[in-house]
Design an enzyme around this catalytic site. Sequence first.
Site, mmCIF file in Angstrom:
data_model
loop_
_atom_site.group_PDB
_atom_site.id
_atom_site.type_symbol
_atom_site.label_atom_id
_atom_site.label_comp_id
_atom_site.label_asym_id
_atom_site.label_seq_id
_atom_site.Cartn_x
_atom_site.Cartn_y
_atom_site.Cartn_z
ATOM 1 C CD GLU A 1 -29.738 -65.191 -17.721
ATOM 2 O OE1 GLU A 1 -30.869 -65.436 -18.204
ATOM 3 O OE2 GLU A 1 -29.015 -66.073 -17.232
ATOM 4 C CG ASP A 2 -32.787 -57.288 -18.676
ATOM 5 O OD1 ASP A 2 -33.221 -58.439 -18.459
ATOM 6 O OD2 ASP A 2 -33.219 -56.291 -18.085
#
Length: 861
Positions: free
Chosen positions: A427-428
């Site tokens: 999820e970066d």
Amino acid sequence: MARFKQILSDGWTFRQTDDDSADAWLPVPKVPSQVHMDLLANQKIPDPFLDLNELAVRWIEEKGWVYKVKFSEPTRLKNEKAVATDLVFEGLDTFATVFLNGAEILKSDNMFCSHRVNISTRLKSENELEIHFDSAMLRGRELVEKHSHEHTFYVRQTEVSRVPVRKAQYNWGWDWGPILMTAGPWKPIYLEQYVTRIDDVWLECEVGEDLKSCSGRLFAKVAGDQADTINLSLSLHGNIVFEKLCSIGSEGLVETDFTVPTPDLWYPLGYGEQTRYELKATLGTYDQVLKLVGFRRTELVQEVDNFGKSFFFRINGIDVFSGGSCWIPANSFLSQIPPERYRNWIKLMAEGHQNMIRIWGGGAYEDDALVDACDEFGVMVWHDFAFACASYPTYRSYLDSVEEEARQQVRRLRTHPSVVIWAGNNEDYQVQERYKLEYDYSDKDPQSWLKSTFPARYTYEYLLPKIVKEEDPFKIYHPSSPWGDGKHTADPTVGDIHQWNIWHGAMNRYQETFELSGRFVSEFGMEAYPHLETTRKMITDPQQQHPGSIMMDFRNKAIDHERRMVTYVAENFQIKYDLPSYTHLTQIVQAETMHFAYQTWRREWGKPGARKCGGVLVWQLNDCWPTMSWAVVDYYLVKKPAYYAIARVMKPLAVGISRAFHDWTSGHANPTLIAKDTKFDLWLASSRVQPEVVEITVRFISIRTGQDILPAKQLHGVTAEPNSTTEVLKEYEVQLEGGNLAGPNRPFDLKSYDPFVIHAVVASGGQVIATDSSWPQPLKYLDFSDRGVTFRAASASQIVVSAARPVKGFVFEEGEAVKLSDNGFDVVPGEKKVVDVTGTGLDKLRFTYIGAPEGSIPVTF
């Protein structure tokens, strides 16, 4: 002459760095360990997993700690010529300075890196090893301050000090776990003496498209002296299929070509055998290393189709629907997880027909025991690199540490056939989107990425794929999870998505999963309470064992957890707020969510060339401490009803029934529409590689009376197409008479409305192989009183459940010792539900179901 290992597990002591009092040193029960466990063993802190005790141990996170041990010089190889002695640290958590006999020999700042230090010239007859651990929390804050001029540290989930620290990120707390900042020797420490040794043995190979040969290269790395050759071999069931005596190169590297004709292949669970060969490297009488390896041809199929661009795995030429779970660390204290517990977790997955585990990037690179079990049971591994929910820096020392970490971990796991894909992070890229960090997908210059406000792109799209290519060239790499060719991370037409519009986001109803699919759903979930035994273990005060208590709220780390949970309960069920009843309601909400989601998205597996959805991975399989969360199995390996819901839908051949979704609460929604819509779909979902002819019986059962309101529909000789979805009935209309339907010009008559369950049974060779039921929605509109539930003991370990009227969400109260073959099921009149029970007597069982008069009822015969 053989390599000799002396494990330094006993005799350790530890103290707080700033406490130099005479009685500061305390005994350590055993290494590996972490400081909380040692403080707990010495009764210096309360159990962090109970009550509010997490708060009582927070002071530990800002302290430094010293561990020391004394040991004698090993004598086994003392008289050998050219003997080397190494001190090996498999893992130090995290900022560690190591002293041997008062001299510094190592500094480490990465929890995920192992270290080998030659101490041959430093060794004495009696020695003292001392390790100083700094506070990772304080050091992280210092690093943020030091590098703030060159990088903006954005973070989701707790504080920013975690971002520059190469440590398991969940130690800073997450929305399912506590803040417990660990420190200490979390992996084994040992002395190793040798004349020469094998550092590693591995292979790089590819199975041919026709699956009739496997060829590539075998490698070994040798350290030390006095050896010129090494024997490399491959064998299966004791029969050698390849063997060669190889010369050792000047740098200690050994390599040779090999070919295995007509190899026995490794397949995922349900698609074939999990065959493993023995790869052996033998260095004369000095050393020998064995590894179990598997041959398989793996592809990530991303092809343009009518839905966008596909995303699914093809193993040995077979398209594989990936149905499984996401994994977080199984304990807040990683040093405390024994190998057999890892195996139990993966065995549990396999028993539930789950064939993929996604190891989440905020935890650790998982233990060999877990991956060994995945190899054994055929559970494919999707492994994130250790980055999660942040904008990570790229200053030189940080990148150097990341590179060493990544190379070590890829090398460690590269021979495991279950590991099919590495992903750059968790999820970066959502952080990049949220904070509008610079990202131009058309810019292909890695050096320019380092100068942007999102420099971690360099790590995910250049450094990590480069390392994977160099260390394990046939492995699949994916830049992130979620990720889709540089498009928005929520784009459902490409790559994988994290579908959090159930629970988070828009809080869609779970009945709306048909609107929420993607090419591969690698995260989604719904919270639920654990079974009562777990709740009563983690909260010891009976006065606090109720929904909404201060301790119950403290345990649940999810943001806005109670308003979200109660919304889903209230939308679907009549609320009861005592602990047994509310526990059951949350569990059935979770189970129904799993049923709708896995069933809907597995249906979209479709056929070859039209794989709309390639996989579904629930967030999450497990917990790291006792709590209420999205886990479908709790910390103690006690299965929630949701686990069984997934198992039923993921059977090799499953049947599905669906009715159209009709909104019932938004604005001027008409809640009677479901009663007027009498159409339904019925389909078969098969992962079997051969077609199967089955018989299907569809019943229409009154919820009020338990009687069949129409004759059953019989479908004979239906062929379930192999590895496909077979649409059997599409918008099939039930022909009803009487008051079930409202006329066009008269009001809906609740008194004459007779809602019914549509129940399908699939049989083959006279044996039932799958069932499914479709209920009118929402369930809170239905009358579940007086179900007429009865029990019969078929044997001392087998109970039979029957009902006079349809039962929704029947749950036996399960505990750590109690094992059931099924739970959280529906019961329909005319069928007997048989459940195998171990770990307790049948007369000790307690149960409940939707509409039961009490929250937890003892079984009576």
